[in-house]
Design a protein around this motif. Structure first.
Motif, PDB file in Angstrom:
ATOM      1  N   GLY A  64     -42.613  34.816 106.544  1.00 15.08           N
ATOM      2  CA  GLY A  64     -41.489  35.694 106.833  1.00 15.08           C
ATOM      3  C   GLY A  64     -40.350  35.576 105.848  1.00 15.08           C
ATOM      4  O   GLY A  64     -39.605  36.522 105.659  1.00 15.08           O
ATOM      5  N   ALA A  65     -40.176  34.409 105.228  1.00 12.61           N
ATOM      6  CA  ALA A  65     -39.017  34.246 104.345  1.00 12.61           C
ATOM      7  C   ALA A  65     -39.411  33.892 102.914  1.00 12.61           C
ATOM      8  O   ALA A  65     -39.075  34.615 101.980  1.00 12.61           O
ATOM      9  CB  ALA A  65     -38.097  33.180 104.918  1.00 12.61           C
ATOM     10  N   VAL A  68     -41.692  36.453 101.125  1.00 12.70           N
ATOM     11  CA  VAL A  68     -41.005  37.723 100.872  1.00 12.70           C
ATOM     12  C   VAL A  68     -40.204  37.625  99.580  1.00 12.70           C
ATOM     13  O   VAL A  68     -40.273  38.507  98.721  1.00 12.70           O
ATOM     14  CB  VAL A  68     -40.062  38.077 102.041  1.00 12.70           C
ATOM     15  CG1 VAL A  68     -39.200  39.256 101.683  1.00 12.70           C
ATOM     16  CG2 VAL A  68     -40.846  38.379 103.283  1.00 12.70           C
ATOM     17  N   PHE A  72     -40.770  39.620  96.167  1.00 15.81           N
ATOM     18  CA  PHE A  72     -39.602  40.304  95.639  1.00 15.81           C
ATOM     19  C   PHE A  72     -39.447  40.016  94.142  1.00 15.81           C
ATOM     20  O   PHE A  72     -39.339  40.910  93.322  1.00 15.81           O
ATOM     21  CB  PHE A  72     -38.400  39.721  96.384  1.00 15.81           C
ATOM     22  CG  PHE A  72     -37.265  40.660  96.561  1.00 15.81           C
ATOM     23  CD1 PHE A  72     -37.263  41.541  97.615  1.00 15.81           C
ATOM     24  CD2 PHE A  72     -36.191  40.630  95.703  1.00 15.81           C
ATOM     25  CE1 PHE A  72     -36.208  42.394  97.789  1.00 15.81           C
ATOM     26  CE2 PHE A  72     -35.138  41.481  95.873  1.00 15.81           C
ATOM     27  CZ  PHE A  72     -35.144  42.371  96.921  1.00 15.81           C
ATOM     28  N   MET A  75     -42.441  41.278  91.976  1.00 14.51           N
ATOM     29  CA  MET A  75     -42.422  42.723  91.789  1.00 14.51           C
ATOM     30  C   MET A  75     -41.395  43.142  90.755  1.00 14.51           C
ATOM     31  O   MET A  75     -41.600  44.087  90.012  1.00 14.51           O
ATOM     32  CB  MET A  75     -42.095  43.409  93.121  1.00 14.51           C
ATOM     33  CG  MET A  75     -43.272  43.524  94.036  1.00 14.51           C
ATOM     34  SD  MET A  75     -43.040  44.626  95.413  1.00 14.51           S
ATOM     35  CE  MET A  75     -41.338  44.567  95.770  1.00 14.51           C
ATOM     36  N   MET A  76     -40.270  42.405  90.713  1.00 17.14           N
ATOM     37  CA  MET A  76     -39.192  42.791  89.806  1.00 17.14           C
ATOM     38  C   MET A  76     -39.448  42.326  88.386  1.00 17.14           C
ATOM     39  O   MET A  76     -38.927  42.905  87.439  1.00 17.14           O
ATOM     40  CB  MET A  76     -37.866  42.197  90.290  1.00 17.14           C
ATOM     41  CG  MET A  76     -37.558  42.509  91.719  1.00 17.14           C
ATOM     42  SD  MET A  76     -36.510  43.911  91.846  1.00 17.14           S
ATOM     43  CE  MET A  76     -34.939  43.152  91.616  1.00 17.14           C
TER      44      MET A  76
ATOM     45  N   LEU B 148     -37.137  47.680  98.146  1.00 17.57           N
ATOM     46  CA  LEU B 148     -36.259  46.550  97.810  1.00 17.57           C
ATOM     47  C   LEU B 148     -35.118  46.449  98.808  1.00 17.57           C
ATOM     48  O   LEU B 148     -34.787  45.370  99.301  1.00 17.57           O
ATOM     49  CB  LEU B 148     -35.695  46.729  96.401  1.00 17.57           C
ATOM     50  CG  LEU B 148     -36.697  46.548  95.273  1.00 17.57           C
ATOM     51  CD1 LEU B 148     -35.993  46.620  93.934  1.00 17.57           C
ATOM     52  CD2 LEU B 148     -37.418  45.232  95.400  1.00 17.57           C
ATOM     53  N   ALA B 151     -36.444  45.146 102.150  1.00 20.10           N
ATOM     54  CA  ALA B 151     -36.774  43.725 102.174  1.00 20.10           C
ATOM     55  C   ALA B 151     -35.510  42.902 102.360  1.00 20.10           C
ATOM     56  O   ALA B 151     -35.431  42.033 103.236  1.00 20.10           O
ATOM     57  CB  ALA B 151     -37.472  43.335 100.884  1.00 20.10           C
ATOM     58  N   ALA B 152     -34.472  43.208 101.556  1.00 23.92           N
ATOM     59  CA  ALA B 152     -33.231  42.448 101.652  1.00 23.92           C
ATOM     60  C   ALA B 152     -32.595  42.626 103.020  1.00 23.92           C
ATOM     61  O   ALA B 152     -32.120  41.663 103.635  1.00 23.92           O
ATOM     62  CB  ALA B 152     -32.275  42.891 100.560  1.00 23.92           C
ATOM     63  N   VAL B 155     -34.663  40.800 105.900  1.00 23.76           N
ATOM     64  CA  VAL B 155     -34.546  39.345 105.827  1.00 23.76           C
ATOM     65  C   VAL B 155     -33.142  38.908 106.248  1.00 23.76           C
ATOM     66  O   VAL B 155     -32.970  37.916 106.953  1.00 23.76           O
ATOM     67  CB  VAL B 155     -34.895  38.862 104.406  1.00 23.76           C
ATOM     68  CG1 VAL B 155     -34.553  37.402 104.252  1.00 23.76           C
ATOM     69  CG2 VAL B 155     -36.360  39.080 104.131  1.00 23.76           C
TER      70      VAL B 155
END
Lengths: 204, 348
Positions: A64-65, A68, A72, A75-76, B148, B151-152, B155
């Motif tokens: 969950g954290a 992610v 993130f 992907m960037m 994006l 997601a931010a 969370v």
């Protein structure tokens, strides 16, 4: 016991297979997705051993954290995969060495119970059935009584790490407009509007 | 062979039956909730809303379902096909899987597990993957930006939702969802000598947490005013831009299943689950599931009204609200509640 075994082999097989895919997938995003599958199946394995609290914690914290943020970042990132692949053989010996060490440790852990059954018995605490004593309560009792100082110290170290990360990345940017909500709300017609008599043909 | 049937096949059949029953009821409920959402929205704006299919447009959602299923799914040429199709599947599976532990009445849950609330928290924290995968696999600008943002956002708001849940758990002393409802049989109302009423439920004793949970729930499920991942005025429809027909329907369905879950969770944590609002023979006679559904609908009405009357937040305002307002507030309340419980000895 039959169902138990079937689910164990299912979770274990998927976990190992997706762990292989994590390192062999060409696309890093696919790698992270397979990593998530590994975590998910490990949570299933935890459930099978009766550690339901740990299983859920693994889901919340790792999938969950942590994963992610991982996804993130991956992907960037703009990674040149061809360049990325070139160094693989160069690092192979180190990877093999680490793999050997981990394998040896695993064999020691598993083999320990075979070599000296007494030693294994003294370490393992008796586990009461889930219906009698819940995971959550048992863990809480141990963490907040016997190990409370260690637990608090671990928390403090994490706090320091968090503050450190914030300090390292904090930039005070000049010349940008910030919204001050309290000031906006406190505005009244008296403070917000200025009424001026304008003489015709002159302006202000 | 006979024992094999009774030990393995029969329990499995019962579980499958329970799950299917829950699933079908949930899907039909969601179909009408979707319609209710559109009707409330329309009425606030002095429109009629869907009113053509069936009496008062009651069958609109089913007509939409047929339309979605019969249309051609279009997969963009540059998309990552497997992940693109996996994303809606993941979202819808996770969104529906959480309902396995929700007790809709006393003892009415597919699985009554000890760590029920943690299970819901864990599975719903995975729902962000559906959105990220959809946004990334579409291989286009708007979906990626939407993913994006989402997601931010998810969370960030999970943090305050988690702390609110911890506060409630402090008052209950169990992670089991049924125990959380049982714990609300007595509360503030009975403490001052009243019989069992709706004043006993946690919404009154933990009122600030109730408000924080409701607003965080809006943000967590990407509902307006926090629907930035799919802000139609700037990102067209965010991570859903490239989706069509059945995959789009699945994303939509998972979104509404998640919304219903937050409504059900609010009901269980703060509004006393299936407990009747007054201790009175006529009201006690009404089955618990009716009260549960009524409360869920009430919370959803709040969600729908928020969508209709509140303007959309800006992204920096959203983040400020999550990290600078809700996080300190809920952390402070957690400490206060813990101290009160310890000093008064109510924790037991």
């Amino acid at each position: 016991m039959g169902l138990h075994a079937i689910f164990f082999y299912l979770f274990a097989f998927v976990a190992v297979a997706s762990a292989v895919m994590v390192v062999s997938a060409r696309n890093p995003v696919h790698s992270v997705l397979f990593l998530i599958l590994v975590f998910f199946n490990s949570a299933g394995l935890f459930l099978l051993t009766g550690a339901e609290f740990l299983a859920m914690l693994l889901l919340v914290v790792y999938i969950g954290a942590v994963a992610v943020l991982f996804l993130f970042v991956v992907m960037m990132l703009d990674i040149d995969f061809a360049e990325f692949r070139q160094g693989v053989l160069q690092y192979a010996p180190i990877g093999a060495l680490i793999g050997l060490v981990v394998a040896a440790e695993l064999i020691l852990v598993v083999g320990g119970s075979v070599l000296s059954p007494q030693a294994a018995k003294s370490i393992a605490m008796p586990i009461p059935p889930v219906a009698e004593r819940q995971n959550t309560a048992a863990l809480g009792d141990v963490l907040y009584t016997h190990y409370v100082y260690f637990f608090e110290v671990a928390g403090l170290i994490l706090l320091v790490a968090m503050i450190g990360a914030i300090v390292l990345t904090l930039r005070h940017r000049q010349n940008i407009k910030r919204q001050n909500i309290a000031r906006q709300v406190a505005r009244t017609p008296e403070t917000g509007v200025e009424i001026v008599k304008v003489k015709s043909g002159q302006g202000l | 062979m006979d024992t094999f049937f009774w030990t393995y096949i029969w329990p499995a059949l019962i579980i499958v039956g329970h799950s299917l029953l829950t699933l079908v009821c949930l899907l039909v409920f969601i179909a009408f909730i979707l319609l209710a959402d559109r009707k409330v929205w329309a009425n606030v704006q002095l429109r009629r809303g869907p009113n053509v299919v069936g009496p008062f447009g009651l069958f609109q959602s089913f007509a939409d379902l047929i339309k979605f299923v019969l249309k051609e799914p279009i997969i963009p040429a540059g998309a990552n096909k497997v992940v693109f199709l996996l994303a809606p599947l993941v979202s819808v599976t996770l969104a529906l899987a959480t309902w396995a532990v929700v007790p809709v009445a006393d003892g009415w849950a597919v699985a009554n597990i000890n760590v029920g609330i943690l299970y819901i928290f864990a599975i719903s924290s995975l729902e962000v993957y559906g959105v990220i995968m959809a946004g990334w696999a579409s291989n286009s600008k708007y979906p990626f930006l939407g993913a994006l943002r989402s997601a931010a956002q998810m969370v960030s708001y999970e943090v305050s939702i988690g702390i609110v849940i911890v506060t409630v758990l402090l008052c209950v002393g169990s992670l089991n969802l049924q125990d959380i409802v049982y714990a609300q049989k007595t509360g503030l109302g009975t403490m001052i000598g009243l019989p069992n009423t709706f004043l006993d439920w946690h919404w009154l004793s933990l009122f600030p947490m109730f408000v924080i949970f409701f607003i965080s729930g809006l943000a967590e499920t990407n509902r307006p005013p926090f629907d930035l991942p799919e802000a139609e005025s700037e990102l067209v429809a965010g991570y859903m831009v490239e989706y069509s027909s059945a995959p789009y329907m699945m994303l939509m369905l998972s979104e509404y299943a998640a919304i219903m879950l937050i409504c059900a969770l609010t009901t269980i944590l703060f509004l006393g689950g299936w407990l009747p609002p007054f201790d009175f023979w006529l009201i006690n006679w009404v089955p618990g599931i009716v009260w549960f559904l009524l409360k869920v609908i009430l919370v959803f009405f709040g969600f729908a009204m928020a969508k209709a009357i509140v303007p959309r937040y800006r992204y920096d305002q959203l983040m400020r609200l999550g990290w600078k307002v809700f996080l300190p507030l809920s952390l402070g309340m957690l400490v206060i509640v813990a101290f009160v419980l310890k000093l008064t000895g109510w924790a037991g």
